[in-house]
Motif scaffolding. Structure first.
Motif, PDB file in Angstrom:
ATOM      1  N   VAL A   1      -0.665   5.652   1.295  1.00 40.09           N
ATOM      2  CA  VAL A   1       0.323   5.828   2.221  1.00 40.09           C
ATOM      3  C   VAL A   1      -0.367   5.707   3.684  1.00 40.09           C
ATOM      4  N   LEU A   2      -1.138   6.334   3.894  1.00 35.16           N
ATOM      5  CA  LEU A   2      -1.710   6.415   5.432  1.00 35.16           C
ATOM      6  C   LEU A   2      -2.485   5.025   5.628  1.00 35.16           C
ATOM      7  N   ALA A   3      -3.100   4.303   4.582  1.00 39.94           N
ATOM      8  CA  ALA A   3      -3.694   2.983   4.914  1.00 39.94           C
ATOM      9  C   ALA A   3      -2.465   2.247   5.076  1.00 39.94           C
ATOM     10  N   GLY A   4      -1.387   2.078   4.342  1.00 40.74           N
ATOM     11  CA  GLY A   4      -0.204   1.391   4.534  1.00 40.74           C
ATOM     12  C   GLY A   4       0.253   1.483   5.880  1.00 40.74           C
ATOM     13  N   ALA A   5       0.463   2.804   6.295  1.00 42.04           N
ATOM     14  CA  ALA A   5       1.170   3.065   7.607  1.00 42.04           C
ATOM     15  C   ALA A   5      -0.152   2.504   8.785  1.00 42.04           C
ATOM     16  N   TRP A   6      -1.231   2.670   8.390  1.00 39.88           N
ATOM     17  CA  TRP A   6      -2.243   2.148   9.518  1.00 39.88           C
ATOM     18  C   TRP A   6      -2.138   0.546   9.555  1.00 39.88           C
TER      19      TRP A   6
ATOM     20  N   CYS B   1       2.126   2.559 -20.061  1.00 39.31           N
ATOM     21  CA  CYS B   1       1.032   2.132 -19.260  1.00 39.31           C
ATOM     22  C   CYS B   1       1.452   1.393 -18.220  1.00 39.31           C
ATOM     23  N   VAL B   2       2.274   0.417 -18.324  1.00 41.32           N
ATOM     24  CA  VAL B   2       2.786  -0.325 -17.389  1.00 41.32           C
ATOM     25  C   VAL B   2       3.658   0.159 -16.472  1.00 41.32           C
ATOM     26  N   GLY B   3       4.294   1.421 -16.766  1.00 41.17           N
ATOM     27  CA  GLY B   3       5.158   2.420 -15.873  1.00 41.17           C
ATOM     28  C   GLY B   3       4.242   3.145 -15.002  1.00 41.17           C
ATOM     29  N   CYS B   4       3.052   3.295 -15.647  1.00 42.27           N
ATOM     30  CA  CYS B   4       2.056   4.192 -14.905  1.00 42.27           C
ATOM     31  C   CYS B   4       1.324   3.178 -13.899  1.00 42.27           C
ATOM     32  N   CYS B   5       0.999   2.061 -14.232  1.00 41.38           N
ATOM     33  CA  CYS B   5       0.176   1.217 -13.249  1.00 41.38           C
ATOM     34  C   CYS B   5       0.592   0.272 -12.535  1.00 41.38           C
ATOM     35  N   TRP B   6       1.980  -0.254 -12.818  1.00 42.97           N
ATOM     36  CA  TRP B   6       2.636  -1.556 -12.178  1.00 42.97           C
ATOM     37  C   TRP B   6       2.424  -1.492 -10.712  1.00 42.97           C
ATOM     38  N   ALA B   7       2.541  -0.423  -9.831  1.00 40.58           N
ATOM     39  CA  ALA B   7       2.340  -0.494  -8.500  1.00 40.58           C
ATOM     40  C   ALA B   7       1.094  -0.581  -8.121  1.00 40.58           C
ATOM     41  N   LEU B   8       0.001   0.006  -8.817  1.00 45.73           N
ATOM     42  CA  LEU B   8      -1.427  -0.035  -8.579  1.00 45.73           C
ATOM     43  C   LEU B   8      -1.820  -1.502  -8.677  1.00 45.73           C
TER      44      LEU B   8
ATOM     45  N   LEU C   1       0.836  -1.118   0.111  1.00 38.34           N
ATOM     46  CA  LEU C   1       0.011  -0.032  -0.020  1.00 38.34           C
ATOM     47  C   LEU C   1       0.778   1.346   0.127  1.00 38.34           C
ATOM     48  N   MET C   2       2.028   1.318   0.664  1.00 37.67           N
ATOM     49  CA  MET C   2       2.760   2.418   1.035  1.00 37.67           C
ATOM     50  C   MET C   2       3.647   2.620  -0.326  1.00 37.67           C
ATOM     51  N   LEU C   3       4.163   1.769  -0.927  1.00 43.67           N
ATOM     52  CA  LEU C   3       4.830   1.502  -2.139  1.00 43.67           C
ATOM     53  C   LEU C   3       3.833   2.266  -3.474  1.00 43.67           C
ATOM     54  N   ALA C   4       2.718   1.772  -3.432  1.00 45.46           N
ATOM     55  CA  ALA C   4       1.777   2.170  -4.509  1.00 45.46           C
ATOM     56  C   ALA C   4       1.351   3.665  -4.276  1.00 45.46           C
ATOM     57  N   GLY C   5       1.284   4.157  -2.897  1.00 48.87           N
ATOM     58  CA  GLY C   5       0.901   5.409  -2.688  1.00 48.87           C
ATOM     59  C   GLY C   5       2.438   6.331  -2.896  1.00 48.87           C
ATOM     60  N   VAL C   6       3.454   5.905  -2.535  1.00 50.40           N
ATOM     61  CA  VAL C   6       4.581   6.692  -2.768  1.00 50.40           C
ATOM     62  C   VAL C   6       4.939   6.946  -4.307  1.00 50.40           C
ATOM     63  N   TYR C   7       4.709   5.862  -5.049  1.00 51.76           N
ATOM     64  CA  TYR C   7       4.770   5.731  -6.629  1.00 51.76           C
ATOM     65  C   TYR C   7       3.984   6.872  -7.116  1.00 51.76           C
ATOM     66  N   GLN C   8       2.679   7.051  -6.569  1.00 48.05           N
ATOM     67  CA  GLN C   8       1.848   7.911  -7.235  1.00 48.05           C
ATOM     68  C   GLN C   8       2.230   9.607  -7.217  1.00 48.05           C
ATOM     69  N   TRP C   9       3.337   9.673  -6.255  1.00 46.25           N
ATOM     70  CA  TRP C   9       3.844  11.108  -6.268  1.00 46.25           C
ATOM     71  C   TRP C   9       5.315  11.266  -7.128  1.00 46.25           C
ATOM     72  N   LEU C  10       5.771  10.182  -7.753  1.00 48.75           N
ATOM     73  CA  LEU C  10       7.226  10.307  -8.327  1.00 48.75           C
ATOM     74  C   LEU C  10       7.134  10.684  -9.552  1.00 48.75           C
ATOM     75  N   PRO C  11       8.217  11.380 -10.258  1.00 47.93           N
ATOM     76  CA  PRO C  11       8.060  12.160 -11.552  1.00 47.93           C
ATOM     77  C   PRO C  11       7.882  10.741 -12.428  1.00 47.93           C
ATOM     78  N   LEU C  12       8.573   9.610 -12.377  1.00 45.48           N
ATOM     79  CA  LEU C  12       8.322   8.661 -13.221  1.00 45.48           C
ATOM     80  C   LEU C  12       6.709   8.284 -13.554  1.00 45.48           C
ATOM     81  N   LYS C  13       6.170   8.114 -12.367  1.00 45.01           N
ATOM     82  CA  LYS C  13       4.460   8.138 -12.604  1.00 45.01           C
ATOM     83  C   LYS C  13       4.057   9.247 -13.471  1.00 45.01           C
ATOM     84  N   GLY C  14       4.260  10.405 -13.117  1.00 47.60           N
ATOM     85  CA  GLY C  14       3.936  11.560 -13.832  1.00 47.60           C
ATOM     86  C   GLY C  14       4.086  11.559 -15.189  1.00 47.60           C
ATOM     87  N   ALA C  15       5.284  10.985 -15.628  1.00 44.55           N
ATOM     88  CA  ALA C  15       5.756  11.180 -17.099  1.00 44.55           C
ATOM     89  C   ALA C  15       4.855  10.224 -17.699  1.00 44.55           C
TER      90      ALA C  15
END
Length: 261
Positions: free
Chosen positions: A251-256, A201-208, A153-167
């Motif tokens: 990230v919050l869900a993963g931390a919980w 698309c894989v680069g965008c969604c792999w963590a999800l 959960l935290m990995l997927a959450g952090v990845y949502q904010w990374l520049p690679l995800k945005g690109a």
């Protein structure tokens, strides 16, 4: 003079026909994939979630079956969100064909796109076999380890904010920009374009997609939820902003989950 105005009408009819044909094909492909998933989910209780006996190691056939399962899941989850891109390819291809340029069908582009997700499916199937061997998956193929579930959960959450995800997401949300810079002619060109777009698309969604291990690999509710989220993120007007907000929630869900161990 009468032939001049008839050209746009012919083009419009041809484009509309192509859209209908391609849309029907994508709808049929997606429906078949969802029927397969639903049938697999229905028989899971009888087979303990496809869990293999712990007394014997996984065979090549076992892993091969998992690869097929993951490929079909990726088709069911990703074709809806890439459908506008495939339809745009079909339109551009038709226009260029009327200009005398040799083009190919949208199916070649789609095959290239799915090749990228096939590579991901192989890796996901291998990961599932390793997690099963480590006895951290439930019969429903969901994580029974708070460390694994919270970490994903935290990995997927952090990845949502990374520049690679945005690109990668920007390419998925701007198919016209993608084709304007990546267009290639012929069968090999269409296949390569599909592969490149699929890679984005894989680069965008792999963590999800890894979140399937949190809620259950064959959980229809979980699969449907991730599919809907991917659609929102790629197609909704404020999808990118929503994706970043979801990252914080993940990230919050993963931390919980981790602090509740």
């Amino acid at each position: 003079m009468s032939a001049v105005p008839s050209r746009p009408g012919f083009l419009e009819v041809a484009l509309r026909r192509d859209r209908l044909i391609v849309s029907a094909g994508l709808l049929a492909l997606t429906a078949l994939a969802w029927v397969y998933i639903a049938r697999m989910a229905a028989v899971m209780p009888a087979h303990h979630g496809m869990a293999m006996p712990q007394a014997r190691p996984w065979s090549v056939a076992d892993t091969g079956g998992l690869v097929v399962m993951w490929i079909v899941m990726m088709i069911a989850m990703m074709i809806p969100s890439v459908a506008p891109v495939i339809l745009l390819f079909a339109n551009v291809s038709r226009r260029r064909r009327l200009q005398g340029v040799l083009t190919t069908s949208a199916s070649v582009f789609t095959i290239g796109y799915l090749l990228a997700w096939t590579g991901y499916a192989v890796l996901a199937a291998l990961a599932q076999s390793l997690l099963h061997s480590a006895a951290v998956l439930s019969p429903a193929l969901a994580s029974r380890s708070p460390l694994l579930g919270g970490g994903l959960l935290m990995l997927a959450g952090v990845y949502q904010w990374l520049p690679l995800k945005g690109a990668c997401l920007s390419h998925c949300r701007s198919p016209l920009g993608f084709f304007s810079t990546e267009w290639r002619e012929g069968v090999s060109g269409a296949l390569l374009m599909g592969l490149r777009h699929g890679t984005y698309c894989v680069g965008c969604c792999w963590a999800l997609m890894l979140l399937l291990f949190v809620g259950g690999v064959m959980s229809l509710l979980w699969i449907g939820g991730i599919t809907a989220f991917v659609l929102m993120e790629k197609l909704a007007p404020y999808g990118a902003s929503g994706g970043r907000l979801s990252g914080l929630a993940l990230v919050l869900a993963g931390a919980w989950v981790l602090v509740s161990m």
